[in-house]
Design a protein around this motif. Structure first.
Motif, PDB file in Angstrom:
ATOM      1  N   ALA A 150      10.025  13.639  -5.869  1.00  0.00           N
ATOM      2  CA  ALA A 150      11.148  13.441  -6.793  1.00  0.00           C
ATOM      3  C   ALA A 150      11.458  11.948  -6.921  1.00  0.00           C
ATOM      4  CB  ALA A 150      12.379  14.173  -6.279  1.00  0.00           C
ATOM      5  N   PRO A 151      11.904  11.511  -8.097  1.00  0.00           N
ATOM      6  CA  PRO A 151      12.234  10.093  -8.281  1.00  0.00           C
ATOM      7  C   PRO A 151      13.245   9.575  -7.260  1.00  0.00           C
ATOM      8  CG  PRO A 151      12.215  11.206 -10.399  1.00  0.00           C
ATOM      9  CD  PRO A 151      12.068  12.266  -9.348  1.00  0.00           C
ATOM     10  N   GLU A 152      14.259  10.391  -6.951  1.00  0.00           N
ATOM     11  CA  GLU A 152      15.269   9.962  -5.977  1.00  0.00           C
ATOM     12  C   GLU A 152      14.657   9.758  -4.594  1.00  0.00           C
ATOM     13  OE1 GLU A 152      15.508  12.831  -7.784  1.00  0.00           O
ATOM     14  OE2 GLU A 152      16.908  12.152  -9.331  1.00  0.00           O
ATOM     15  N   GLU A 153      13.747  10.645  -4.217  1.00  0.00           N
ATOM     16  CA  GLU A 153      13.083  10.534  -2.918  1.00  0.00           C
ATOM     17  C   GLU A 153      12.158   9.321  -2.893  1.00  0.00           C
ATOM     18  OE1 GLU A 153      12.000  11.173   0.987  1.00  0.00           O
ATOM     19  OE2 GLU A 153      13.684  11.980  -0.135  1.00  0.00           O
ATOM     20  N   ALA A 154      11.450   9.086  -3.976  1.00  0.00           N
ATOM     21  CA  ALA A 154      10.575   7.912  -4.060  1.00  0.00           C
ATOM     22  C   ALA A 154      11.403   6.636  -3.905  1.00  0.00           C
ATOM     23  CB  ALA A 154       9.821   7.901  -5.391  1.00  0.00           C
ATOM     24  N   TYR A 155      12.518   6.576  -4.627  1.00  0.00           N
ATOM     25  CA  TYR A 155      13.395   5.402  -4.534  1.00  0.00           C
ATOM     26  C   TYR A 155      13.901   5.223  -3.105  1.00  0.00           C
ATOM     27  CZ  TYR A 155      17.380   2.336  -5.074  1.00  0.00           C
ATOM     28  OH  TYR A 155      18.268   1.307  -4.918  1.00  0.00           O
ATOM     29  N   SER A 156      14.331   6.306  -2.484  1.00  0.00           N
ATOM     30  CA  SER A 156      14.850   6.252  -1.118  1.00  0.00           C
ATOM     31  C   SER A 156      13.793   5.741  -0.134  1.00  0.00           C
ATOM     32  CB  SER A 156      15.330   7.641  -0.703  1.00  0.00           C
ATOM     33  OG  SER A 156      15.759   7.645   0.618  1.00  0.00           O
ATOM     34  N   GLN A 157      12.580   6.246  -0.275  1.00  0.00           N
ATOM     35  CA  GLN A 157      11.502   5.819   0.622  1.00  0.00           C
ATOM     36  C   GLN A 157      11.147   4.346   0.417  1.00  0.00           C
ATOM     37  OE1 GLN A 157       8.066   8.373   0.824  1.00  0.00           O
ATOM     38  NE2 GLN A 157       9.316  10.224   0.939  1.00  0.00           N
ATOM     39  N   ILE A 158      11.092   3.917  -0.836  1.00  0.00           N
ATOM     40  CA  ILE A 158      10.763   2.512  -1.118  1.00  0.00           C
ATOM     41  C   ILE A 158      11.882   1.599  -0.623  1.00  0.00           C
ATOM     42  CG2 ILE A 158      10.393   0.821  -2.960  1.00  0.00           C
ATOM     43  CD1 ILE A 158       8.844   3.072  -4.442  1.00  0.00           C
ATOM     44  N   GLN A 185       0.835  -1.208   0.000  1.00  0.00           N
ATOM     45  CA  GLN A 185       0.000   0.000   0.000  1.00  0.00           C
ATOM     46  C   GLN A 185       0.864   1.251   0.000  1.00  0.00           C
ATOM     47  OE1 GLN A 185      -3.476  -0.121  -0.129  1.00  0.00           O
ATOM     48  NE2 GLN A 185      -3.219   2.022  -0.610  1.00  0.00           N
ATOM     49  N   LYS A 186       1.907   1.263   0.835  1.00  0.00           N
ATOM     50  CA  LYS A 186       2.777   2.434   0.911  1.00  0.00           C
ATOM     51  C   LYS A 186       3.558   2.630  -0.386  1.00  0.00           C
ATOM     52  CE  LYS A 186       3.245   2.687   5.905  1.00  0.00           C
ATOM     53  NZ  LYS A 186       4.172   2.595   7.052  1.00  0.00           N
ATOM     54  N   VAL A 187       4.032   1.538  -0.990  1.00  0.00           N
ATOM     55  CA  VAL A 187       4.739   1.641  -2.267  1.00  0.00           C
ATOM     56  C   VAL A 187       3.803   2.211  -3.329  1.00  0.00           C
ATOM     57  CG1 VAL A 187       5.788   0.308  -4.149  1.00  0.00           C
ATOM     58  CG2 VAL A 187       6.479  -0.119  -1.788  1.00  0.00           C
TER      59      VAL A 187
END
Length: 87
Positions: free
Chosen positions: A54-62, A39-41
């Motif tokens: 931002a893509p970098e932030e999305a990647y970091s969070q995932i 769900q979070k992803v």
């Protein structure tokens, strides 16, 4: 216009499927963790797709969520077979 009540809103935002695997406490806990991860992803991906993250932030969070899920799997001993399980 009728506003949905909080329970309906939570069911919509955080759906949970019935568990159909081997019923053991650790499997149920891991399944709940896995559903929360998914769900979070999905939320993060949608925020990135809409340009709000931002893509970098999305990647970091995932990546952080993945590490948490992996630790959960390890702590719950999911997938680790003991001698008694194999007999």
């Amino acid at each position: 216009m009728v506003q949905p009540n909080q329970k309906d809103l939570n069911k919509f935002l955080y759906p949970h499927s019935s568990y159909r695997g081997q019923v053991k406490p650790e499997n149920l806990v891991f399944n709940a963790n896995l559903q929360e991860f998914a769900q979070k992803v999905s939320f993060i991906a949608n925020l990135e797709t809409s340009g709000k993250l931002a893509p970098e932030e999305a990647y970091s969070q995932i990546k952080m969520l993945w590490k948490q899920l992996k630790l959960s799997k390890k702590e719950l001993k999911i997938g680790s077979q003991t001698l008694s399980d194999n007999q």
